[in-house]
Design a protein around this motif. Structure first.
Motif, PDB file in Angstrom:
ATOM      1  N   ASN A  26      56.512   1.150  30.221  1.00 49.26           N
ATOM      2  CA  ASN A  26      55.171   1.304  29.651  1.00 49.26           C
ATOM      3  C   ASN A  26      55.243   1.269  28.121  1.00 49.26           C
ATOM      4  O   ASN A  26      55.230   2.289  27.445  1.00 49.26           O
ATOM      5  N   ARG A  27      55.325   0.066  27.569  1.00 44.24           N
ATOM      6  CA  ARG A  27      55.440  -0.108  26.120  1.00 44.24           C
ATOM      7  C   ARG A  27      54.179   0.352  25.391  1.00 44.24           C
ATOM      8  O   ARG A  27      54.242   0.795  24.250  1.00 44.24           O
ATOM      9  N   ALA A  28      53.021   0.250  26.077  1.00 44.24           N
ATOM     10  CA  ALA A  28      51.772   0.704  25.450  1.00 44.24           C
ATOM     11  C   ALA A  28      51.819   2.208  25.197  1.00 44.24           C
ATOM     12  O   ALA A  28      51.350   2.686  24.154  1.00 44.24           O
ATOM     13  N   GLU A  41      61.856   9.710  20.019  1.00 43.32           N
ATOM     14  CA  GLU A  41      61.086  10.714  20.753  1.00 43.32           C
ATOM     15  C   GLU A  41      60.040  10.056  21.640  1.00 43.32           C
ATOM     16  O   GLU A  41      59.840  10.449  22.786  1.00 43.32           O
ATOM     17  N   ALA A  42      59.342   9.045  21.096  1.00 44.69           N
ATOM     18  CA  ALA A  42      58.311   8.349  21.861  1.00 44.69           C
ATOM     19  C   ALA A  42      58.897   7.696  23.108  1.00 44.69           C
ATOM     20  O   ALA A  42      58.336   7.803  24.207  1.00 44.69           O
ATOM     21  N   GLU A  43      60.031   7.021  22.960  1.00 48.74           N
ATOM     22  CA  GLU A  43      60.656   6.365  24.113  1.00 48.74           C
ATOM     23  C   GLU A  43      61.163   7.382  25.123  1.00 48.74           C
ATOM     24  O   GLU A  43      61.029   7.181  26.329  1.00 48.74           O
ATOM     25  N   ALA A  44      61.739   8.474  24.649  1.00 52.24           N
ATOM     26  CA  ALA A  44      62.246   9.502  25.566  1.00 52.24           C
ATOM     27  C   ALA A  44      61.110  10.105  26.389  1.00 52.24           C
ATOM     28  O   ALA A  44      61.247  10.298  27.602  1.00 52.24           O
ATOM     29  N   ILE A  45      59.991  10.401  25.748  1.00 57.38           N
ATOM     30  CA  ILE A  45      58.854  10.975  26.472  1.00 57.38           C
ATOM     31  C   ILE A  45      58.262   9.961  27.439  1.00 57.38           C
ATOM     32  O   ILE A  45      57.971  10.279  28.598  1.00 57.38           O
TER      33      ILE A  45
END
Length: 123
Positions: A26-28, A41-45
């Motif tokens: 989910n890249r969005a 952090e964004a990718e981990a979440i």
């Protein structure tokens, strides 16, 4: 690992057989989270959202708040160290916390530092 390839432990992490690399689909969501969080952090979440029963390792307050918003279980480095002590993997966490603060620049408030060490019977 790309930016920290020359750091202590990097080789052990990159060659560990128990670490599984996954790509966020989910890249969005990642893009949306990057409005407030850094890329890691964004990718981990976002990845934790995609994985059933994930346990996220997150120390940053905003990242933890975001994880809570998504209903993601999380812990921090201190939580991992406490668990390691309780399971007998380490004898004491104070020297490890001191090394994190002094050598790695890890921020731990003095109040939290003292509370954890008191709770663990180390001071």
């Amino acid at each position: 690992m790309v930016e920290g390839a020359d750091q202590p432990g990097a080789e052990a992490v990159s060659s560990a057989s128990w670490i599984v690399r996954r790509t966020v689909t989910n890249r969005a969501l990642v893009h949306g989270l990057q409005q407030e969080l850094d890329a890691g952090e964004a990718e981990a979440i976002a990845l934790a959202v995609e994985i059933d029963d994930a346990l996220l390792l997150m120390d940053e307050r905003l990242g933890r708040d975001t994880a809570r918003h998504f209903g993601i279980r999380y812990t921090g480095v201190m939580g991992i160290l406490i668990k390691a002590k309780h399971k007998g993997y380490v004898q004491a966490i104070q020297p490890l916390l001191d090394a994190l603060r002094d050598l790695a620049g890890f921020h731990i408030s003095e109040a939290l530092y003292r509370r954890v060490l008191q709770d663990e019977g180390e001071i």
